[in-house]
Design an enzyme around this catalytic site. Structure first.
Site, PDB file in Angstrom:
ATOM      1  CG  ASP A  38      -1.577  -1.182   1.611  1.00 31.73           C
ATOM      2  OD1 ASP A  38      -1.537  -2.135   0.844  1.00 31.73           O
ATOM      3  OD2 ASP A  38      -2.191  -1.214   2.685  1.00 31.73           O
TER       4      ASP A  38
HETATM    5  C1  FRU Z   1      -3.979  -3.610   2.629  1.00 26.66           C
HETATM    6  C2  FRU Z   1      -3.376  -4.041   3.954  1.00 26.66           C
HETATM    7  C3  FRU Z   1      -3.737  -3.089   5.068  1.00 26.66           C
HETATM    8  C4  FRU Z   1      -2.638  -3.312   6.053  1.00 26.66           C
HETATM    9  C5  FRU Z   1      -1.451  -3.546   5.148  1.00 26.66           C
HETATM   10  C6  FRU Z   1      -0.431  -4.501   5.704  1.00 26.66           C
HETATM   11  O1  FRU Z   1      -3.291  -4.127   1.540  1.00 26.66           O
HETATM   12  O2  FRU Z   1      -3.807  -5.351   4.280  1.00 26.66           O
HETATM   13  O3  FRU Z   1      -5.006  -3.289   5.623  1.00 26.66           O
HETATM   14  O4  FRU Z   1      -2.435  -2.227   6.914  1.00 26.66           O
HETATM   15  O5  FRU Z   1      -1.964  -4.037   3.928  1.00 26.66           O
HETATM   16  O6  FRU Z   1       0.703  -4.570   4.880  1.00 26.66           O
END
Ligand code: FRU
Length: 497
Positions: A38
């Site tokens: 992300d």
């Molecule tokens: C979304 C997610 C978020 C989390 C992160 C962990 O892709 O699952 O909810 O904070 O990635 O890497």
């Protein structure tokens, strides 16, 4: 506990991490090597775009995440900065610094992220006092010790509690946290605070409905929520997953009395999780710009063999469309990457014709097509000379669908070769307007200013560089096509990632 995060990489890190460049994008951002997911903490700070992202510095696979960091002044070229946040063994974030946001707290850059330890997800805070370069974790972390006990109110227990977006309203900080209520559906929980450190739970900003199937299922949990102003409405963007789905949802509607009421709900990108967990910032021009994580469409073994995984999308300008949907358009700055241009005028489109004058795997193509009486038509990219490999941007007029048909994209058994699409209806006489960005394994398509679709493709053949126009079940006509070679954002080939 105060834990300064030492720099684990420096801006001087050479861009040599990837062992196999065949599928590596050249004008999209991605780290020099390893895994990213992300976008986090996207913020425009004193004339500079700051992009943080979920990062695993140890390999091309997900592991307890760090926050990588890169900066840009032109939205195109990115400079690596030192790692911003690292998980600390034995502490509240030993299982990772998960997603979050960055805000300007009266001149102090402040990150709120999800610290994970022993499976517990809790909001944590860090500040920077050297211009967003190094970050000090707050001694009072985690800043919210437990999720709210919503179950007592009969609304279903909170199943997850992570990812943050923050805004200031009437002089008070407001924070939303992604969640899900057991047996109910995805939820976004609303808090408020005077100082970003001590928070009061208010109520859910918005709750989904597990039982809802149409117009779109909303899943069991909502990750990465963000509330955006859009035209005369608000938009709540969440990444919905569970119950067989994983995609970004946009809801547009009204925000009043600290509750969000959706009026319209749709998938933000028809490529589903090929554009996932997006985050937006407001820049110096007042534009809302959004980036998403482009997930891979190949096996984890293939990702690790190549030494990299995950790509950041192109910057997309967010706007409210005429029908009330949230629309994304490529940022105009991208035009600066255009090289040599080719133009084609009006001509009929038959079953399939390869364009003699344009080839490549790093291109922008702008095609305007009259679908005529054809059932299906579009543009195919990454086509091999013998037609064995090709990826079709396909408008299915009969079905009213636009999408990327990658079922023949690659001869490799490690590639997904999938087809993903979503609704598109053209008004009488309206041309199909496709802006297609091809960057080796990345395809981003913007359709008639009101839909987009992202794909990932991994052709195996060196000659899979061709472009075709095609029509089936009738004749379509090309009104105009322009194509540009796109320049690498990494400078000389030796410096390329
Ligand atoms: C979304 C997610 C978020 C989390 C992160 C962990 O892709 O699952 O909810 O904070 O990635 O890497």
């Amino acid at each position: 506990m105060t834990s300064p995060t030492p720099a684990a990489t420096s801006a001087a890190t050479p861009h040599t991490g990837a062992s196999n460049p065949t599928h590596r994008p050249r004008y999209h951002f991605l780290p020099a090597a390893n895994w990213m997911n992300d976008p986090n903490g996207m913020i425009y700070w004193q004339g500079v775009y700051h992009m943080f992202y979920q990062y695993n510095p140890t390999g091309a696979f997900w592991a307890p995440p760090y926050w990588g960091h890169a900066t840009s002044t032109d939205l195109l070229h990115w400079q690596d900065e030192p790692i911003a946040l690292s998980p600390e063994p034995g502490s509240y974030d030993e299982q990772g610094c998960w997603s979050g946001c960055a805000v300007d707290d009266g001149g102090v850059p402040t990150i709120i992220y999800t610290g994970v330890s022993q499976g517990r997800q809790r909001p944590c805070l860090a500040t920077s006092h050297d211009g967003l370069r190094s970050w000090q974790k707050y001694a009072g972390n985690p800043i919210i010790p437990t999720p709210p006990d919503i179950d007592l109110l009969g609304a279903g227990a909170v199943v997850d509690f992570r990812d943050h977006a923050i805004w200031r309203e009437d002089g008070v900080w407001h924070m939303i946290i992604g969640s899900g209520l057991r047996g109910v559906g995805g939820a976004v929980l609303l808090y408020r605070s005077a100082d970003l450190r001590s928070w009061e739970y208010l109520h859910p900003l918005c709750v989904g409905n597990l039982a809802q199937g149409a117009p779109v299922s909303t899943g069991v949990m909502w990750e990465c929520p963000q509330l955006l102003a859009a035209g005369d409405r608000h938009a709540l963007v969440v990444s919905a997953y569970g119950d067989g789905i994983r995609y970004t949802l946009a809801m547009t509607g009204t925000y009043a009395q600290q509750r969000f009421t959706p009026q319209l709900i749709h998938r933000l990108d028809y490529g589903d999780d090929y554009f996932y967990a997006p985050q937006a910032l407001i820049d110096g021009q007042g534009r809302t710009l959004m980036w998403g994580w482009l997930t891979e469409g190949r096996t984890t073994e293939a990702q690790q063999a190549d030494g990299w995984s995950g790509v950041m999308s192109l910057p997309r300008v967010v706007a409210l469309g005429q029908g009330g949907a949230l629309c994304l358009a490529p940022a105009p700055e991208l035009e600066a990457l255009r090289g040599e241009r080719l133009q084609l005028g009006p001509q009929p489109i038959g079953a399939s014709a390869t364009l003699a004058s344009v080839r490549g795997d790093c291109l922008e193509i702008h095609a305007r097509i009259d679908p005529g009486d054809a059932d299906r038509c579009g543009v195919a990219v990454r086509c091999s000379d013998d037609g064995a490999e090709r990826t079709r941007i396909l408008f299915d007029r009969a079905a009213g669908q636009i999408g990327i048909d990658a079922t023949q994209a690659s001869a490799s058994s490690s590639a997904n070769n999938d087809a993903r699409s979503g609704p598109l209806a053209l008004a009488p006489g309206e041309l199909l307007d496709l802006r297609i960005f091809v960057d080796r394994s990345v395809i981003e398509v913007f359709v008639n200013g009101r839909a987009c679709c992202t794909g990932r493709v991994y052709p195996t053949r060196p000659d899979s560089l061709g472009i075709q126009l095609f029509a089936e079940g009738g004749e379509a006509a090309l009104a105009e096509l322009q194509a540009w070679e796109m320049r690498s954002i990494w400078g000389a080939p030796a410096a390329e990632r």
